[in-house]
Design a protein around this motif. Structure first.
Motif, mmCIF file in Angstrom:
data_model
loop_
_atom_site.group_PDB
_atom_site.id
_atom_site.type_symbol
_atom_site.label_atom_id
_atom_site.label_comp_id
_atom_site.label_asym_id
_atom_site.label_seq_id
_atom_site.Cartn_x
_atom_site.Cartn_y
_atom_site.Cartn_z
ATOM 1 N N ASN A 17 36.127 30.485 -16.272
ATOM 2 C CA ASN A 17 37.192 30.602 -16.192
ATOM 3 C C ASN A 17 38.080 32.306 -16.010
ATOM 4 O O ASN A 17 39.667 32.266 -15.080
ATOM 5 N N SER A 18 38.422 32.717 -17.227
ATOM 6 C CA SER A 18 38.838 33.581 -17.953
ATOM 7 C C SER A 18 39.198 35.160 -16.890
ATOM 8 O O SER A 18 37.924 35.739 -16.915
ATOM 9 N N HIS A 19 40.447 35.946 -16.660
ATOM 10 C CA HIS A 19 40.153 36.555 -15.159
ATOM 11 C C HIS A 19 39.944 36.953 -14.268
ATOM 12 O O HIS A 19 39.438 37.226 -13.640
ATOM 13 N N ASN A 20 40.505 35.608 -13.765
ATOM 14 C CA ASN A 20 40.325 35.239 -12.278
ATOM 15 C C ASN A 20 41.222 33.924 -12.003
ATOM 16 O O ASN A 20 41.714 33.223 -12.484
ATOM 17 N N PRO A 21 41.576 35.263 -11.208
ATOM 18 C CA PRO A 21 43.803 34.965 -10.526
ATOM 19 C C PRO A 21 43.458 33.900 -9.507
ATOM 20 O O PRO A 21 44.700 33.079 -9.060
ATOM 21 N N LEU A 71 51.610 30.571 -14.028
ATOM 22 C CA LEU A 71 51.621 31.899 -13.306
ATOM 23 C C LEU A 71 50.675 31.123 -11.550
ATOM 24 O O LEU A 71 50.730 31.769 -10.696
ATOM 25 N N ILE A 72 49.973 30.305 -11.328
ATOM 26 C CA ILE A 72 49.365 29.359 -10.702
ATOM 27 C C ILE A 72 50.437 29.327 -9.944
ATOM 28 O O ILE A 72 50.536 29.607 -8.717
ATOM 29 N N THR A 93 56.150 36.588 -3.230
ATOM 30 C CA THR A 93 54.672 37.483 -2.391
ATOM 31 C C THR A 93 54.867 37.908 -1.811
ATOM 32 O O THR A 93 53.271 38.059 -3.454
ATOM 33 N N GLU A 94 53.423 38.758 -1.096
ATOM 34 C CA GLU A 94 52.187 39.141 -1.402
ATOM 35 C C GLU A 94 51.975 40.177 -2.367
ATOM 36 O O GLU A 94 51.171 40.566 -2.965
ATOM 37 N N ASN A 95 53.245 40.736 -2.665
ATOM 38 C CA ASN A 95 52.877 42.041 -3.383
ATOM 39 C C ASN A 95 53.204 41.658 -5.267
ATOM 40 O O ASN A 95 52.335 42.641 -5.889
ATOM 41 N N GLN A 96 54.216 40.733 -4.931
ATOM 42 C CA GLN A 96 54.199 40.079 -6.710
ATOM 43 C C GLN A 96 52.852 39.413 -6.938
ATOM 44 O O GLN A 96 52.580 39.352 -8.013
ATOM 45 N N CYS A 97 52.151 38.131 -5.918
ATOM 46 C CA CYS A 97 51.762 37.995 -6.366
ATOM 47 C C CYS A 97 49.882 39.075 -5.848
ATOM 48 O O CYS A 97 49.540 38.381 -7.752
#
Length: 322
Positions: free
Chosen positions: A152-156, A240-241, A248-252
């Protein structure tokens, strides 16, 4: 109330556990003694042995078998730490240099294997197939959790459900064993053992949730590691989830890009987003839900001093700062 005050009634039993640990880790090979001594004496809370001893007190009595089980549980946990630090390339744990930094990756992995194998030798000495079954299945589940976390690492795009699956395997499973083993050692009924098992499971989830909170809101000098270590390792935790879900989209996208490469330079921005989305508070609520689950279990059990201490310990963990 401090942890030391909470657990003072079992101080003599913890000393017995420490004696078992020191005796059982002795080896004719100097580097094994050096690395084992380094990590065992590095200031850990011994939370798993503590929980096992307390539930043992609730379930009947605390005896020499429980001292040995508590030591085995701590050995399994210690071995995973040695391996984790190599996998994560960690440099600091509990405010001291990790064994892999001081002694090298190869030695750390091999001594972790030694501690694992010693724990299984001790299981055989207890000579109880139910206890061996719980501990062997627990160790296997922890390994599965480690692999799952690596995948799962590095998978946002990890979901909350996937996150909790890792938590259940990697962290909560050993706490769950603390409870079930206490009941088994005192020959409790299957129903009671199941209740102790669930108590341990909820406790383990709390412990991991608060660890994940502290990684984005704690004091590095208090928690014993660098703030943002999870981000640098590409680990997607609940703060983080929730931040990605409510931003917002940019923040995400900023958070997602940081996770993909472990970009620690974005940590200040991410902490700001976490605060703006009140993600820490949301995770804290999740931990308090687990506390309520434990209260429900305890309410159905006979009153004794150990029951009260278990509740105090749980509340301490929900609101701890390190």
């Amino acid at each position: 109330m401090s942890l030391e005050n909470i657990i003072s009634p079992i101080k003599i039993h913890l000393e017995s556990v420490n004696n078992v640990i020191k005796k059982s880790l002795s080896s004719d090979i100097p580097i094994i003694n050096q690395i084992s001594s380094h990590i065992i004496s590095s200031g850990g809370k011994r939370m798993r042995p503590i929980l096992h001893l307390l539930i043992s007190g609730m379930s009947g009595e605390i005896n020499e078998v429980n001292h040995k089980i508590a030591a085995i549980i701590e050995f399994i946990h210690t071995a995973t730490l040695l391996h984790d630090d190599v996998v994560d390339q960690s440099e600091k744990r509990r405010n001291i240099k990790t064994a892999n930094v001081l002694f090298g990756n190869a030695a750390s992995i091999l001594v972790g294997d030694f501690i694992y194998s010693r724990s299984f030798q001790m299981m055989v000495e207890i000579d109880n197939m139910k206890i061996m079954n719980i501990l062997s299945n627990t160790t296997n589940a922890i390994s599965e959790g480690e692999v799952l976390q690596l995948l799962n690492s590095h998978n946002p795009d990890i979901s909350e459900e996937q996150y909790f699956k890792v938590v259940q395997f990697k962290t909560a499973k050993l706490f769950e064993a603390c409870g079930s083993l206490a009941g088994i050692s005192n020959n409790n009924s299957a129903e009671t053992i199941d209740s102790y098992s669930k108590l341990g499971l909820h406790f383990g989830v709390i412990f991991q949730l608060i660890d994940d909170i502290l990684d984005y809101s704690g004091d590095a000098s208090q928690i014993g590691k660098n703030i943002g270590d999870d981000l640098s390792e590409g680990k997607v935790t609940l703060p983080l989830i929730y931040a990605m879900k409510n931003s917002t989209e940019n923040q995400c996208n900023l958070i997602k890009d940081a996770i993909k490469v472990g970009d620690i330079s974005k940590l200040p921005d991410i902490i700001e987003i976490i605060e703006e989305t009140q993600s820490i508070s949301k995770v804290q609520i999740k931990s308090e839900e687990q506390l309520n689950n434990i209260k429900t279990i305890l309410d159905k059990m006979p009153n004794n001093d150990f029951k009260r201490i278990v509740l105090n310990l749980t509340e301490y963990c929900v609101y701890r700062k390190n």
